[in-house]
Every structure is written in C-alpha cells, then in structure tokens.
Design a protein around this motif. Structure first.
Motif: not given
Ligand SMILES: Cc1ncc(COP(=O)(O)O)c(C=O)c1O
Length: 392
Positions: A107-119, A270-275
C-alpha cells in the motif's frame, strides 16, 4: 503530547479471545481466532520447521544483518513457490514481517507511485485491509463480494462494482481462501474478473495468506499465476504464517511484478520502504522457509504435513455440513462443504452469534465467521445442534 491521544477501538477478534479465556465453562468452543488447530486444539510446530531449526542451530555462524530486501535465496524460493517458473526477470521482491508487513509495504508503494489511486477492497474483507488503507489516508472503494442468501460469491454485484474501477486504481483480491467468508471465485469467474480489470487498466494487489489451505499448493496459486501473467504490473503480498505454521516468526514477502527494464527501480523503491519502516526484515522464519524449500526431503515432509492440515479442514467441513443437514433437516448449510480455507461465514445474525456464545459457550466472530480448524469430531455435532437451536 501523549495526553492528546484518544483510545483506539478494541480489535474485535482480540476482544473475543479475552472473553473466551475468561469464560469458566470447561466445554466452551473457540471458533474465533484465525490460527490452525489440530484435533487436540494445538497449533503445532510443523515437523519440517523443527528439523530446519535444529539444523540451523548447528550451522548458523552469524546473526549479522541480512540484505535490505532479505536473503536473495528466500525471495527466489518464495517467488518459485507462489508463481512457479518464468517470472524472475519481472519480479522485484522484499522480505517483510508477515503478510501484514507485505500488505503495508504494498500500500505504501502504491501511495508513493500514485497518491490518488483508489484501493478497491471486497465487502467484506479481512478488517486489517481497510484499517491500514484508512491509516495511510488512501482513497478507498468497496466491491460487493458475499451473497448473504447463498453464502457464495455475489458475482454479478462484484462485476457491476468493479466496472467502476478507473485506470491506475489498485484492486485488492484474495488469491484463495477468502477471509472472512470462505466463498471463492471459480477459475472461470477469475478469468472474467481478469478480463474486466485488464480493460479498466487496474493494478491487482493479491493477498495470498492461505496457499495450501484450500485446494492444494498449486491450485491455490492458480488465480495468482493467471493474474501475474495477464497484467504488466501486479503486487503480491504473501504470508508464511499459516502454511508453514510460523505465525510469530513474522515471515512474509511482497512481490512487485513489473517490466524487466523497470525491475531495478522498483526493487530500489521496495528496499527504500523497508529501510524507512524497519530497516532489515526479520530473518529466522525466512531462513527456515528457505531451508525447507531448498531441501527436497524437507520440502516433501512439509508438503505432506500441509496436506494433512488441508485434508483435516476439508473433512471437518464435510462433517459439519452433514451434521447441519441432520440437525436442521435442510440443505441450507451445505455451503460449508463448498467453502475453502480456514473460515466460513455462516450467515447468522449478530443476535444469534451472541446467543451461541452466552447459552452454548460457542465463540465466533460477530459476523458469524467460524474457524473450521477450531472444531474436532467431538465438537462438530455440538455446534450443529446449537446452530439448529438458535437458527433452526
Ligand atoms: C487475509 C489475510 N491476509 C493477511 C494476513 C496476514 O497474516 P500475517 O501478518 O500473520 O502473516 C492474514 C492473517 O490473518 C489474513 O487473514
């Protein structure tokens, strides 16, 4: 500062566990909590896990950090277990603390890539899905899923609602063994959902928490594999908690399928988010899983024990459906035998759920979700008789 915090609503399942623990009745039955239990009520350590732990103790020479994405051997073994061959050039992946960690990172990856995308999430779904989406402040939408009359999938409702998906929206799908309902799409229905979401330009997010608990390890991954082959971008959040029985080791993986030329950038994110969230992922459970999947004898033993677990749940389903037929003199609970995975939503009212708890000492979640694995040959007739009394 901390005095400004408001109390958080109590987690319903954890509250139910506490209520069960405090109930003095000796014949009480716990069908609430979502862990596998054998006929004696134990959640055993699987044989292959024990063997791997013993070997690990002997051979492990360091506990220094793993890589940020986890050990490459774990990620490769899990991509193989979930997707089979042919995806490694498209699959970026990180080890995560359990399936929950994988969902959170997805979910964080989706938010980073496309903040307006609906889940988009099924109604109902595992309550932690909407809870995390809300916590992250992401736009959300629901699609119909459960038909209260048949206790199967409301497929027409699902398709009608998913018709509203916009290009770039993320659609959360349970890969198998839907939680909480136990009702699942047929392969033909999966094909139709895939075709619709392809037309819409959606990004599927598959939650695979019960591979091996439904129709078998490969059969339970079939829909996920179809999705993986059909879309240019797919996120898969998988858990080893249930199928390896290593709940508290917190072992999961997030796989992000992309094009081979985008893979390095996606992997870096992905590595960044883990970090940002916890640096290095936990390793003990992941290492056990790797040792099991890399050793043919351990793999065979793990598969055999997982199959026993699956068969036990299938047999309990059949017993319960048969007993309910007898006790209610009707076929309206036959769906229990058709559902798959650890759960079934019985379709009882909240009042009936409370009566079952108070009068009969039978504990289930308020939406009438039962954990099939909480039953045994002795308690199946007790549950069936009680259901017949409150809902007959
Ligand atoms: C549908 C679903 N997804 C994900 C999870 C996450 O499992 P864990 O974080 O324990 O690996 C669960 C656990 O109950 C689940 O039911």
């Amino acid at each position: 500062m901390l005095e400004s915090l408001n109390p958080q609503p109590q987690d319903k399942i954890l509250a139910l566990i506490a209520m069960f623990r405090d109930d003095p009745r000796t014949d009480k039955i716990d069908l609430g909590v979502g862990v596998y239990k054998d006929a004696t009520g134990l959640t055993p350590v699987m044989r292959a896990v024990k063997a791997a732990e013993k070997k690990l103790w002997e051979v492990e020479t360091t506990k220094t950090y793993t890589g940020l994405a986890g050990e490459p051997a774990y990620n490769a073994a899990m991509v193989g277990l979930i997707l089979g061959e042919g995806f490694s050039d498209r699959a970026a992946s990180v080890a995560t603390p359990g399936g929950t960690g994988a969902i959170r990172q997805a979910l964080e990856l989706i938010r980073m890539a496309a903040p307006k995308a609906k889940v988009w999430m099924s109604n109902p779904t595992w309550p932690n899905h909407p809870s995390i989406v809300k916590y992250l402040g992401m736009p959300a939408a629901e699609y119909r899923y459960f038909d209260a009359a048949t206790r199967g999938v409301d497929f027409a409702g699902l398709m009608a609602d998913l018709d509203g998906v916009a290009a770039g929206d993320a659609v959360l799908l349970h890969g198998c063994c839907h939680n909480p309902t136990g009702a699942n799409l047929s392969q033909d229905q999966w094909d139709q959902v895939i075709a619709l979401l392809q037309r819409k330009g959606a990004v599927p997010l598959v939650d695979l928490a019960y591979q091996g608990f439904g129709d078998g390890l490969d059969a339970d991954a079939e829909a996920t594999r179809k999705v993986a082959a059909a879309f240019p971008e797919v996120l898969i959040a998988a858990s080893c908690s249930k199928n390896f029985g290593i709940y508290r080791e917190r072992t999961g993986i997030l796989i992000a399928l992309t094009s081979p030329d985008r893979k390095a950038v996606v992997q870096g994110n992905l590595n960044f988010l883990n970090r940002q969230n916890y640096s290095f992922p936990p390793d003990h459970g992941a290492r056990l899983v790797t040792m099991i999947l890399e050793d043919p004898a351990l793999t065979a033993d793990w598969k055999a024990e997982l199959e026993e677990v699956r068969q036990n749940m299938l047999s309990l389903r059949k017993q319960l459906a048969d007993e309910l037929r007898r006790a209610t003199n009707s076929d309206r609970f036959d769906f229990v035998a058709d559902h798959r995975g650890m759960f079934s939503r019985l379709g009882l009212t909240e009042e009936q759920v409370v009566t079952l708890r108070e009068k009969h000492g039978i504990y289930m979640v308020g939406d009438s979700r039962i954990n099939i694995a909480g039953l045994n040959a002795g308690t199946v007739p007790v549950l069936a008789a009680a259901i017949a009394q409150v809902a007959g």
